[in-house]
Design an enzyme around this catalytic site. Structure first.
Site, PDB file in Angstrom:
ATOM      1  N   HIS A  53     113.551 140.313  88.944  1.00  0.00           N
ATOM      2  CA  HIS A  53     114.513 140.734  90.083  1.00  0.00           C
ATOM      3  C   HIS A  53     116.019 140.979  89.380  1.00  0.00           C
ATOM      4  CE1 HIS A  53     115.322 136.317  89.727  1.00  0.00           C
ATOM      5  NE2 HIS A  53     116.506 136.684  90.587  1.00  0.00           N
ATOM      6  N   HIS A  55     118.981 140.210  90.021  1.00  0.00           N
ATOM      7  CA  HIS A  55     120.286 139.137  89.690  1.00  0.00           C
ATOM      8  C   HIS A  55     120.892 139.125  88.114  1.00  0.00           C
ATOM      9  CE1 HIS A  55     119.391 136.951  93.648  1.00  0.00           C
ATOM     10  NE2 HIS A  55     120.154 137.929  93.868  1.00  0.00           N
ATOM     11  N   ASP A  57     121.993 137.008  86.254  1.00  0.00           N
ATOM     12  CA  ASP A  57     121.575 135.955  85.294  1.00  0.00           C
ATOM     13  C   ASP A  57     120.080 136.334  84.937  1.00  0.00           C
ATOM     14  OD1 ASP A  57     120.696 135.202  87.893  1.00  0.00           O
ATOM     15  OD2 ASP A  57     120.242 133.241  87.182  1.00  0.00           O
ATOM     16  N   HIS A  58     119.472 137.210  85.272  1.00  0.00           N
ATOM     17  CA  HIS A  58     118.227 137.589  84.883  1.00  0.00           C
ATOM     18  C   HIS A  58     118.047 139.085  83.980  1.00  0.00           C
ATOM     19  CE1 HIS A  58     116.130 134.249  86.970  1.00  0.00           C
ATOM     20  NE2 HIS A  58     117.067 134.235  87.520  1.00  0.00           N
ATOM     21  N   HIS A 111     113.345 136.241  97.846  1.00  0.00           N
ATOM     22  CA  HIS A 111     114.608 135.666  97.252  1.00  0.00           C
ATOM     23  C   HIS A 111     115.535 137.125  97.059  1.00  0.00           C
ATOM     24  CE1 HIS A 111     117.251 134.044  94.238  1.00  0.00           C
ATOM     25  NE2 HIS A 111     117.004 134.758  93.491  1.00  0.00           N
ATOM     26  N   ASP A 128     112.861 133.646  90.299  1.00  0.00           N
ATOM     27  CA  ASP A 128     113.692 132.607  91.080  1.00  0.00           C
ATOM     28  C   ASP A 128     112.977 132.486  92.659  1.00  0.00           C
ATOM     29  OD1 ASP A 128     115.469 132.466  89.166  1.00  0.00           O
ATOM     30  OD2 ASP A 128     116.932 133.326  90.432  1.00  0.00           O
ATOM     31  N   HIS A 166     114.424 128.732  86.173  1.00  0.00           N
ATOM     32  CA  HIS A 166     115.616 127.756  86.167  1.00  0.00           C
ATOM     33  C   HIS A 166     114.987 126.419  85.989  1.00  0.00           C
ATOM     34  CE1 HIS A 166     119.091 130.162  87.289  1.00  0.00           C
ATOM     35  NE2 HIS A 166     118.044 130.878  88.053  1.00  0.00           N
TER      36      HIS A 166
HETATM   37 ZN    ZN Z   1     118.191 135.191  91.455  1.00  0.00          ZN
END
Ligand code: ZN
Length: 254
Positions: A53, A55, A57-58, A111, A128, A166
């Protein structure tokens, strides 16, 4: 069969790295540095990137990784994934011939709008959406949609190894014990997870069997979970979607 190695990123992200021979692929590289350091140290060539996805941090490391050498970038169609070459959705496959790997793509919105999971080699990379003993926050979809996505993942075989984005396991278990206080499998899981963290090790991967036994978000029809949701709501939840929405909201405040 490739070996699957966790690279740590930021505070609690994992960049899952598949390696075989001289080739490696990474899932959700939120930053490039942990990947480039690992590839250099191990003498590996990057051959593919998989994103679940959009985001940061990915996907934050993708641009830098492909600048160093073009590789296929798989990611959800309908989300802004940097350097995306292979937009994928339900029923598509992500092939990585250098690793002898083929992953089926599952659409699991909730998400984010078009979040995907990759399933293959007995392993599930679910970003996530499903966490060990928990699930992601519902940012771009509805709770009902997120529940359907989780149920889709829960239908995979018990032995499926779950690689999520995570290290949230201990905090998730603490909440799960509040929702499902008399679940003996959950108590055993907490002891196991604590021992791993005390030894500085990841609690991942888990298995889907373990998630079905302990993850409250996959147990929205279990009497103990329903009872806790009712208590939280101060009313009777009308069904699993409402149970899910209630415990997801409760977790946000926990
Ligand atoms: Zn995420």
């Amino acid at each position: 069969m490739p070996e699957i190695v966790p690279l740590k990123a930021f505070k609690d992200n994992y960049i899952w790295t598949l390696r075989d021979g001289k080739s490696a692929a990474v899932v959700d590289p939120g930053e490039a540095r942990p990947v480039t350091d690992y590839l250099a140290r191990e003498g590996l060539a990057l051959v593919a990137i998989l994103a679940t996805h959009h985001h940061p941090d990915h996907v934050g490391g993708i641009a830098e990784l492909v600048a160093a050498g073009k590789v296929p970038v798989f990611g959800p169609k309908g989300e802004p994934i940097p350097a995306l070459t292979h937009p994928v959705g339900e029923g598509d496959a992500a092939q990585i011939p250098e690793l002898g790997a083929r992953f089926s793509v599952l659409e699991i919105p909730g998400h984010t709008r078009a979040h995907v999971a990759y399933y293959g080699l007995g392993s599930l990379f679910c970003g996530d959406t499903l966490f060990a003993c928990g699930c992601g926050r519902v940012f771009e979809g509805t709770p009902a949609q997120m529940l359907v996505s989780l149920q889709k993942l829960a239908a995979l075989p018990d032995a499926t190894r779950v690689y999520c984005g995570h290290e949230y396991t201990l905090a998730n278990i603490r909440f799960a014990r509040a929702v499902d206080p008399h679940n003996p499998v959950l108590a055993a899981r907490e002891a196991r997870a604590r021992a791993l963290r005390d030894a500085g090790k990841p609690t991942l991967p888990s298995t889907l069997g373990e998630e079905r036994d302990t993850n409250p978000f996959l147990r929205c029809a279990e009497p103990a979970v329903v009872e806790s949701a009712n208590k939280y709501l101060g009313a009777r939840a009308a069904g699993p979607a409402q149970v899910f929405a209630a415990i997801r909201e409760w977790k946000n405040k926990f």
